[in-house]
Scaffold this motif. Structure first.
Motif, mmCIF file in Angstrom:
data_model
loop_
_atom_site.group_PDB
_atom_site.id
_atom_site.type_symbol
_atom_site.label_atom_id
_atom_site.label_comp_id
_atom_site.label_asym_id
_atom_site.label_seq_id
_atom_site.Cartn_x
_atom_site.Cartn_y
_atom_site.Cartn_z
ATOM 1 N N ALA A 184 13.476 74.135 33.576
ATOM 2 C CA ALA A 184 12.992 74.244 32.412
ATOM 3 C C ALA A 184 11.948 73.175 32.255
ATOM 4 O O ALA A 184 10.842 73.703 31.615
ATOM 5 C CB ALA A 184 14.037 74.026 31.218
ATOM 6 N N MET A 185 12.017 72.061 33.035
ATOM 7 C CA MET A 185 10.963 71.346 32.875
ATOM 8 C C MET A 185 9.652 71.773 33.888
ATOM 9 O O MET A 185 8.640 71.317 33.599
ATOM 10 C CB MET A 185 11.620 69.896 33.722
ATOM 11 N N LEU A 211 8.789 74.791 33.809
ATOM 12 C CA LEU A 211 8.080 75.554 32.797
ATOM 13 C C LEU A 211 7.207 74.738 31.966
ATOM 14 O O LEU A 211 6.342 75.085 31.774
ATOM 15 C CB LEU A 211 9.026 76.310 32.226
ATOM 16 N N THR A 212 7.720 73.492 31.487
ATOM 17 C CA THR A 212 6.736 72.666 30.603
ATOM 18 C C THR A 212 5.539 72.371 31.418
ATOM 19 O O THR A 212 4.594 72.193 30.932
ATOM 20 C CB THR A 212 7.666 71.484 30.248
#
Lengths: 122, 244
Positions: free
Chosen positions: A82-83, A85-86
């Motif tokens: 998820a990080m 993706l950020t």
């Protein structure tokens, strides 16, 4: 510790330093922006490598029954994914802004070579 | 600073960073090991909220507040690019863009064939973001860039006829506002910003994981509009803006 255990980290460090080297010796602002993207992609490799577990599956469960958490914990780390993706989103926005700046620099100063931007020299 | 001095400074800094990287990697848990405490906690929390795609669960549920920040970074960059790329004092915008040479027949065919397929794929990636790999950011980029197949296949005029800029400016704002609205709904109902307020549904089915699909749609709308606006400003800059 075999080479395979540090290979992903080597790639991450190589991309980061290679991209930074490209920025340092850049003669074209567009080239510098691309080099920044390369340096940033080193961080994607680093994050994904940190979350990797040998033989684990992706953190997306198929089927309609919730997996048994204890028995099915063999997925790679979703938090670093998820990080990443950020990270990708921020990289894209930074690239867009820098390219817009490069457009304006080219128009105002008639050059894209950072060494020729004498009015910006500190 | 001459190029030579700059490269010497870079070499020294890169050597220092390299040493720090080596020291860090040597001290880290071995690559591919089974010790991932955040993974264990995040997977359990996502399953408790009936989210099949744990990455989406992290982004739109556990770390939804950070995703709001990320979304506003994108909004800020779109606004910033719009400000930077507006026509200057000594420039003007052409109202009529000269028609460029028609693209190859093969490019036209593939472009027009793939345009609807790509848009449907983008919608699918947004809609199933909580079940399968994907989500609002990924699907939004597919939608925003896929629309520009029209530019490749039909040229700038065809793109302009279908892609008026104002609706996407509204879409950008509404997408961001919808994310905040879902957050405020959580604040009003449960007392916590962005807390889940919807029924969780059954695992793996389309209505599941509470607010995650809703936030996916909000982000998908914002990202698609943002990409289209960014590319519109760059295209205008290349094709429309000229010196007086």
């Amino acid at each position: 510790m075999s080479i395979l255990h540090v290979y992903a980290y080597l790639v991450a460090g190589w991309l980061l330093l290679g991209g930074a080297f490209g920025i340092a010796r850049s003669r074209n602002l567009i080239h510098a922006v691309v080099c920044l993207s390369i340096a940033q992609s080193g961080t994607y490799v680093l994050l994904i490598a940190i979350g990797y577990q040998s033989g684990a599956s992706p953190p997306v469960f198929g089927g309609s029954t919730p997996p048994d958490v204890a028995a099915h914990s063999a997925v790679v780390d979703p938090v670093v994914q998820a990080m990443t993706l950020t990270d990708v989103v921020v990289a894209a926005t930074v690239t867009a802004l820098l390219l817009a700046l490069a457009v304006q620099v080219a128009k105002r100063h008639g050059t894209l070579d950072p060494d020729e931007l004498t009015s910006l020299r500190g | 600073m001459t190029r030579r001095v700059r490269l010497i400074v870079f070499a020294a800094a890169a050597a220092a960073v390299g040493v720090l990287l080596v020291v860090t990697v040597v001290g880290m848990p071995p690559f591919g090991n089974a010790f991932h405490p955040y993974r264990d906690v995040a997977v359990a929390a996502a399953i408790a909220h009936q989210t099949a795609n744990v990455v989406s669960g992290v982004n739109y549920d556990l770390r939804a507040f950070d995703t709001l920040g990320e979304e506003t970074i994108l909004l800020g960059s779109v606004v910033g690019a719009a400000v930077l790329l507006r026509p200057g004092r000594e420039e003007r915008e052409r109202t009529e863009v000269p028609e460029d040479e028609p693209p190859l027949q093969a490019v036209r065919l593939v472009g027009y064939l793939l345009l609807p397929v790509t848009l449907v794929l983008g919608l699918d990636v947004v809609a199933h973001g909580h079940l399968t790999p994907g989500g609002g950011f990924q699907g939004g980029v597919v939608l925003g860039t896929g629309l520009h197949l029209l530019y490749l296949a039909g040229g700038f005029r065809a793109l302009e006829r279908l892609r008026a800029v104002p609706p996407f400016e509204v879409g950008e704002a509404v997408g961001t506002a919808a994310f905040v609205a879902v957050g405020i709904a959580g604040l009003a109902v449960t007392g916590s910003f962005l807390a889940n307020v919807l029924p969780l549904g059954t695992f793996g089915s389309m209505p599941s994981s509470g607010i995650v699909p809703l936030l996916n749609v909000a982000v998908g709308m914002e990202v698609a509009s943002g990409v289209i606006l960014l590319l519109a400003h760059f295209l205008d800059q290349a094709l429309r803006v000229e010196r007086r």
